[in-house]
Design a protein around this motif. Sequence first.
Motif, mmCIF file in Angstrom:
data_model
loop_
_atom_site.group_PDB
_atom_site.id
_atom_site.type_symbol
_atom_site.label_atom_id
_atom_site.label_comp_id
_atom_site.label_asym_id
_atom_site.label_seq_id
_atom_site.Cartn_x
_atom_site.Cartn_y
_atom_site.Cartn_z
ATOM 1 N N ALA A 1 0.841 -1.197 0.000
ATOM 2 C CA ALA A 1 0.000 0.000 0.000
ATOM 3 C C ALA A 1 0.879 1.252 0.000
ATOM 4 C CB ALA A 1 -0.906 -0.009 1.222
ATOM 5 N N GLY A 2 0.638 2.138 -0.969
ATOM 6 C CA GLY A 2 1.359 3.410 -1.008
ATOM 7 C C GLY A 2 2.764 3.304 -1.532
ATOM 8 N N SER A 3 3.144 2.185 -2.129
ATOM 9 C CA SER A 3 4.500 2.069 -2.655
ATOM 10 C C SER A 3 4.469 1.315 -3.977
ATOM 11 C CB SER A 3 5.410 1.335 -1.657
ATOM 12 O OG SER A 3 5.096 -0.049 -1.630
ATOM 13 N N GLY A 4 5.520 1.455 -4.720
ATOM 14 C CA GLY A 4 5.604 0.754 -5.994
ATOM 15 C C GLY A 4 6.355 -0.561 -5.878
ATOM 16 N N GLU A 5 6.804 -0.909 -4.689
ATOM 17 C CA GLU A 5 7.554 -2.148 -4.518
ATOM 18 C C GLU A 5 6.595 -3.330 -4.383
ATOM 19 O OE1 GLU A 5 10.088 -1.740 -1.211
ATOM 20 O OE2 GLU A 5 11.197 -0.032 -2.018
ATOM 21 N N ARG A 6 7.031 -4.431 -4.959
ATOM 22 C CA ARG A 6 6.193 -5.613 -4.888
ATOM 23 C C ARG A 6 6.385 -6.315 -3.553
ATOM 24 N NH1 ARG A 6 5.860 -9.646 -9.854
ATOM 25 N NH2 ARG A 6 8.118 -9.815 -9.523
ATOM 26 N N GLN A 7 5.268 -6.631 -2.907
ATOM 27 C CA GLN A 7 5.304 -7.325 -1.631
ATOM 28 C C GLN A 7 5.594 -8.802 -1.866
ATOM 29 O OE1 GLN A 7 1.626 -7.021 0.429
ATOM 30 N NE2 GLN A 7 2.517 -6.107 2.239
ATOM 31 N N ALA A 8 6.182 -9.432 -0.872
ATOM 32 C CA ALA A 8 6.363 -10.873 -0.938
ATOM 33 C C ALA A 8 4.991 -11.540 -0.995
ATOM 34 C CB ALA A 8 7.135 -11.354 0.284
ATOM 35 N N ALA A 9 4.909 -12.557 -1.791
ATOM 36 C CA ALA A 9 3.628 -13.238 -1.967
ATOM 37 C C ALA A 9 3.139 -13.772 -0.630
ATOM 38 C CB ALA A 9 3.786 -14.370 -2.966
ATOM 39 N N ALA A 10 1.926 -13.371 -0.238
ATOM 40 C CA ALA A 10 1.361 -13.814 1.028
ATOM 41 C C ALA A 10 0.479 -15.031 0.854
ATOM 42 C CB ALA A 10 0.564 -12.678 1.660
ATOM 43 N N TYR A 11 0.190 -15.355 -0.380
ATOM 44 C CA TYR A 11 -0.690 -16.502 -0.622
ATOM 45 C C TYR A 11 -0.133 -17.318 -1.772
ATOM 46 C CZ TYR A 11 -4.726 -19.385 -1.698
ATOM 47 O OH TYR A 11 -5.542 -20.460 -1.919
#
Length: 489
Positions: A193-203
């Motif tokens: 949220a609020g960033s262009g970085e990809r989060q680690a896959a949570a699912y």
Amino acid sequence: MSTTELLRFNKAKKPKASSPSSPDDHRHSLNPTRFLSMARNKSSLIKQTLAAIVFVLVLYAFLNTFLSPAAVSPSLPSFSTISVSDLNPIPSAVAPAAVKVYLHDLPTRFTYGIIEQHSLARGGRPADDVSSLKYPGHQHMGEWYLFKDLLKPESDRVGSPVARVLDPEEADLFYVPFFSSLSLIVNTNRQAAGSGERQAAAYSDEENQEALMEWLEAQEYWKRNNGRDHVIMASDPNALYKILDRVKNAVLLVCDFGRLKPDQGSLVKDVIVPYSHRINTYTGDISVENRNTLLFFMGNRFRKEGGKIRDLLFQLLENEEDMIVKHGTQSRESRRAATHGMHTSKFCLNPAGDTPSACRLFDSIVSLCVPVIISDSIELPFEDVVDYRKIAIFVESNTALRPGFLVSMLREITSERILEYQKELNEVKHYFQYGVPNGSVNEIWRQVAQKLPFIKLSINRDKRLVKRDLNVPDCSCVCSNQTGIITSL
């Protein structure tokens, strides 16, 4: 008296010798032997008559007792009251006993947890009560409708071919309510949220499939019959792809066999289910006046594998003046355009996609737009009750690609014939609607219930087969001993 006169006198007094009797004499004589014979004949006739009367009475009592129980009265009626309907009663239809189904109480991560993950992947917030979350609309919603159906009180499920039981010992079958198709489309590449970085896959769908398999293989009732009496929905062609070989004994609810190997799926073991249509059901009158387009298609032009025929059909049809054949992707705007197009067209083109079937076929049916099916390997749901020749036109792929063939064929079909197609479509469209009474849900359960004899056969057959030739496919679709017994006790 002279001697001559004396002789005449003595001759007149002499008794006459007996002469042969005439028939009339025999008729009036009281011959003892003949009298006894006549008596015996009369006795035999009386016995035969009495036997016939007793037989008729017994037959009537049998018919009245076993074939027409409602008509039984304390005393038999006189024969003058027996009608043809009494002797030929019409037996009343008796509904078969509902098959007993146990709903596995899966951990939340396999049901509502997937709905939450789908919501989180689209910017939603964690839910305090995941069971309050709404299942998202998509073309494989059948898994949600079956799950919710089994959660209803039995008083709301009157007429269903299956009955839910709370004791697994009473169950004939076990339903595994894993949302396999929704799990497949959860977006694992979420943005922070609020960033262009990809989060680690949570699912991870693969991880969830593995976790489901671990849970199942720990269950007593799965191990008891190696999963053969279990039912799992995998309507998306790629659903359960990681664990298919470990669940292939179960009854799989699939839309087609496009991605299944011969030893994973079959018409004998499994059930073909309809996609959940994405086009609104047509509610107008049956007519051709408000359907000005001859043929409509809107979808992806370029597909893999069997769907390559789409591009060839585009080249043949896209420039025909009374046909709409155009590229479109899944979106609300596309669905609105497709709804209008199908509701105002006489025929809807249904070519193969990545697999032999597609949601578009069921959109066509509820739109009363006569499907033109060009998919040589397609399997269709509920074919024991739906004769698809009455509601659709089937064209072999190579024939459909002959220049001018489809166009001329469709233009030659009369308005009267189109109306006949529409009437048949209107009669059967409820089979392809998940949200209506006696719709897709009940029909799927009926198909599942019909698998029970084969399931029992397979279970018993497995117990007697000691060792098999592993070089020969262990195909459950053939009910014969062709898997190769090497040894037997």
